[in-house]
Enzyme design. Structure first.
Site: not given
Ligand code: AP5
Length: 218
Positions: A13, A88, A127, A160, A171
């Site tokens: 994402k 989510r 990552r 992270r 997660r």
């Molecule tokens: P990346 O693009 O960073 O993936 P992502 O889907 O953004 O993963 P996140 O871990 O950031 O998502 P998340 O939803 O858990 O975390 P968030 O910060 O939103 O890619 C990941 C890795 O893969 C990178 O190294 C990249 O280079 C690599 N990659 C990407 N695409 C690739 C491909 N096609 N091929 C190969 N490699 C690839 O949330 C964090 C925390 O915040 C949550 O756990 C929760 O506690 C809280 N939170 C956030 N939003 C909410 C909500 N709406 N409700 C409640 N709690 C929330």
């Protein structure tokens, strides 16, 4: 135009949000980024969010919904926004629909990043993020030119806290429990655009742009 990026942790994402923002003129609303920056500032909201994030749990719905509500009412979102990681849960999705309805607006596109869960832990644990400009890398799939150093600003990269293997696994379980039902909820309503998120980031970007171009997003 209101676009939602939905998918499990590590599905790409954030990576695709960067590509979308470089091409389309949309403000970026990433709840994960908002919580991390509030935690770094040490605000009460940030400290509360951190206590959940560090365990790989979702931040409670009322806190998250309130944060997005406040942000979406800002003037820069009048023409739309890119929602990354929100909603989510079904409760968040319902609150978002009601909030938008009261503004006479609606979600235009929900991109679901579909990828085999087996590869997600590998993506998360590899990552690395820049300590200064937040650019994201992967030690195998998107390595920086020089190990541990950001290509853009030369600052150090870090892992992270919630990308450590055990928390990353948790997660993914939390996704299955809380967010997979939301995916089914949107699927039942015929609102999901499925994106195959398994190929390389550049190939995924081609599919994402094709889906957004179809909507006439410019
Ligand atoms: P990346 O693009 O960073 O993936 P992502 O889907 O953004 O993963 P996140 O871990 O950031 O998502 P998340 O939803 O858990 O975390 P968030 O910060 O939103 O890619 C990941 C890795 O893969 C990178 O190294 C990249 O280079 C690599 N990659 C990407 N695409 C690739 C491909 N096609 N091929 C190969 N490699 C690839 O949330 C964090 C925390 O915040 C949550 O756990 C929760 O506690 C809280 N939170 C956030 N939003 C909410 C909500 N709406 N409700 C409640 N709690 C929330």
């Amino acid at each position: 135009m209101i676009v939602v990026l939905l998918g499990p942790p590590g599905s790409g994402k954030g990576t695709q949000a960067d590509a979308i923002l470089a091409r389309y003129n949309l403000p970026h609303i990433s709840t994960g980024d908002m919580f991390r920056s509030a935690a770094a500032e040490g605000t009460p909201l940030g400290l509360k969010a951190k206590s959940f994030m560090d365990k790989g749990l979702l931040v409670p719905d009322d806190t998250t919904i309130g944060l997005v509500q406040e942000r979406i009412l800002k003037p820069d979102c009048e023409q739309g926004c890119l929602l990354d990681g929100f909603p989510r849960t079904i409760a968040q999705a319902t609150a978002l629909d009601l909030m938008l309805e009261s503004l006479g607006r609606k979600i235009d596109c929900i991109l679901y990043f579909d990828v085999d869960p087996q590869i997600l832990v590998k993506r998360l644990s590899g990552r690395r993020i820049c300590t200064k400009c937040d650019a994201s890398y992967h030690i195998l799939f998107q390595p920086p030119l020089q190990e541990g150093i950001c290509d853009h600003c030369g600052a150090e990269l870090y892992t992270r806290d919630d990308d450590k293997e055990e928390t990353a696994h948790h997660r993914l379980e939390v996704f299955e429990m809380n967010t997979a039902p939301l995916v089914d909820f949107y699927l039942d309503q015929g609102r999901i655009t499925d994106i195959n998120a398994a190929p390389s980031p550049k190939e995924v970007t081609v599919s994402v742009f094709a889906a957004l171009d179809k909507l006439g997003l410019a």
